[in-house]
Design an enzyme around this catalytic site. Structure first.
Site, short mmCIF file in Angstrom:
data_model
loop_
_atom_site.label_atom_id
_atom_site.label_comp_id
_atom_site.label_asym_id
_atom_site.label_seq_id
_atom_site.Cartn_x
_atom_site.Cartn_y
_atom_site.Cartn_z
N THR A 8 0.86 -1.18 0.00
CA THR A 8 0.00 0.00 0.00
C THR A 8 0.90 1.23 0.00
OG1 THR A 8 -1.77 1.15 1.20
CG2 THR A 8 -0.09 0.11 2.53
N ASN A 9 0.32 2.38 -0.37
CA ASN A 9 1.02 3.65 -0.17
C ASN A 9 0.24 4.53 0.79
OD1 ASN A 9 3.43 3.43 -1.73
ND2 ASN A 9 2.20 3.59 -3.60
N ASN A 10 -0.72 3.91 1.47
CA ASN A 10 -1.54 4.64 2.44
C ASN A 10 -0.75 4.78 3.75
OD1 ASN A 10 -3.37 5.17 4.59
ND2 ASN A 10 -5.08 4.43 3.33
N LYS A 13 -2.39 3.60 7.04
CA LYS A 13 -2.40 2.14 7.26
C LYS A 13 -1.01 1.66 7.68
CE LYS A 13 -6.07 0.73 4.03
NZ LYS A 13 -6.37 -0.09 2.83
N ASP A 69 -7.36 -6.13 1.84
CA ASP A 69 -8.49 -5.72 1.02
C ASP A 69 -9.72 -5.76 1.92
OD1 ASP A 69 -8.93 -5.04 -1.88
OD2 ASP A 69 -10.60 -6.42 -1.54
N GLY A 149 -14.77 6.86 4.28
CA GLY A 149 -15.61 5.90 3.58
C GLY A 149 -17.03 5.88 4.11
#
Ligand code: IMP
Length: 190
Positions: A8-10, A13, A69, A149
């Site tokens: 991920t590049n978040n 997280k 995911d 979200g």
């Protein structure tokens, strides 16, 4: 120290997992391993996409790796949006996705739902999966501005407030991702 890629590049997280790992591994983002590819997510299931992303990184970059995911499953909609959660309304726009879901549930009294998160770890070529689920229900309108979200319309079981109204600490303590991360960290801590 053992290097481990989180696919991920978040930054949020990565920070969350790095904190839970407490320095046991050097955690690298996709950017840090030089991966600029769009990771494939074409299996049609949450566990499948999680596995597909982790495998892709392991196979192309030869580094132990895990990928996550997540999705929202609404019982009255036969598990939708599920794997399509991020783009349910056809866009990534959270407000549009919420409006789309609320419209689909208009007049429906069974509003039970759950967030599911699956982490796949590929270590020395072996695969391990860790799942986290939080049960709850979909509110009839948005409440609160916290989180991201679908948080403003998800009321976790045992509460009357949405994730958007609850504190970050309360949410992370029971969330799907928090639970999946704890499974991963417990395994890695061995
Ligand atoms: P991802 O696979 O973790 O990127 O999640 C896919 C989509 O699920 C996101 O774009 C969000 O719309 C939704 N989602 C995942 N986790 C959460 C959460 O904790 N709160 C609200 N929505 C979430």
């Amino acid at each position: 120290m053992n290097k481990l890629c989180f696919a991920t590049n978040n930054a949020h997280k990565i920070e969350e997992v790095a904190f839970a790992l407490d320095g046991a591994f050097e955690l690298l983002s996709l950017a840090e391993i030089g991966c600029t590819d769009e990771l494939p997510e074409t299996t049609g299931t949450i566990p499948g996409n999680s596995r597909q992303k982790a495998r892709y990184v392991f196979d192309h970059f030869q580094i132990d790796c895990f990928a996550d995911d997540s999705g929202l499953e609404v019982d009255a909609l036969n598990g939708e949006p599920g794997v399509d959660t991020a783009f349910y309304s056809g866009s990534r726009d959270h407000a549009k996705n919420i409006a789309f879901l609320l419209q689909k549930l208009a007049g429906i009294t069974n509003r039970t739902a759950r967030f599911r998160s699956v982490i796949t770890l590929v270590q020395n070529g072996q695969e391990y999966q860790f799942e986290g689920v939080v049960e709850g229900r979909i509110a009839t309108e948005s409440h609160g501005t916290g989180g991201f979200g679908y948080d403003p319309i998800f009321i976790p079981e045992g509460y009357e407030q949405t994730f958007g109204e609850l504190s970050m600490e309360v949410k992370n303590g029971m969330s799907h991702r928090g639970r999946a991360v704890r499974g991963l960290v417990d395994y890695l801590a061995g």
